[in-house]
Design an enzyme around this catalytic site. Structure first.
Site, PDB file in Angstrom:
ATOM      1  N   HIS A   1      46.601  44.209  32.214  1.00 46.15           N
ATOM      2  CA  HIS A   1      45.684  44.018  31.092  1.00 46.15           C
ATOM      3  C   HIS A   1      45.154  45.344  30.567  1.00 46.15           C
ATOM      4  O   HIS A   1      45.399  46.400  31.139  1.00 46.15           O
ATOM      5  CB  HIS A   1      44.542  43.084  31.484  1.00 46.15           C
TER       6      HIS A   1
ATOM      7  N   CYS B   1      44.304  44.291  39.897  1.00 47.94           N
ATOM      8  CA  CYS B   1      45.082  44.200  38.655  1.00 47.94           C
ATOM      9  C   CYS B   1      45.557  45.579  38.211  1.00 47.94           C
ATOM     10  O   CYS B   1      45.112  46.596  38.714  1.00 47.94           O
ATOM     11  CB  CYS B   1      44.237  43.578  37.542  1.00 47.94           C
TER      12      CYS B   1
END
Length: 185
Positions: A106, A122
């Protein structure tokens, strides 16, 4: 004086199946089959205690302006269960969820996080990089996450090496590890 700046990367030894993330290198590689090119992007990764996962996955979902469904372990810290899209949301404007629940690739609302160990596992990219990648990557795209601090490459009869710090302390002796890779080739 003459200064030589290398303008190419030693590619990781993988299957080169579209998205390869070398966590140890803090770098994402996109092998674009449409153009037969390789694009590379700097990334932010999981901090101590929140290591980014290794393995073979795929892009399971893509979301623009995503809400962040905060893991239970972090809800007290953020005082909410779901953070709506906006400037406070650490996912940025684009999210590509991986097939391993709770992890994704992301953007970020803190560009200083790129090149650092700051996430809860992440992979973060600069806002402009995730926007570009988001438009090129399809759902079901394979993602290979590896941990390879020592890379070797061969070109025109020469050997090239890239050595990165063992940021997750996975290798007892980086020098021995690197020399063993050279001997193995």
């Amino acid at each position: 004086k003459r200064i030589s700046l290398p303008t190419f990367w030693v590619l990781p030894q993988t299957q080169h199946e579209q998205l390869v993330i070398n966590v140890a290198e803090l770098r994402l590689y996109f092998f674009d089959k449409k153009t037969s090119t390789v694009q590379t992007y700097p990334i932010g990764i999981g901090d101590e205690g929140w290591h980014s996962p290794m393995g073979s996955f795929y892009i399971a979902q893509k979301r623009k302006n995503p809400s962040w469904y905060i893991p239970e372990s972090l809800q007290e810290k953020y005082q909410m269960k779901v953070m709506p899209p906006g400037p406070e949301n650490p996912l940025g404007d684009y999210m590509m969820s991986l097939s391993i629940p709770g992890y994704g690739i992301h953007g970020t609302n803190f560009p200083w996080a790129i090149g650092r160990l700051v996430t809860h596992g992440c992979i973060r990219l600069y806002p402009e990089d995730i926007e570009r990648l988001f438009s090129m990557v399809a759902i079901k795209t394979p993602v290979e996450m590896i941990y390879e601090p020592v890379k070797l490459g061969f070109k025109s009869g020469r050997i090239f090496a890239e050595v990165h710090p063992d940021i997750y302390s996975k290798i007892p002796n980086l020098m021995e590890y690197g020399l063993a890779k050279v001997r193995g080739k």
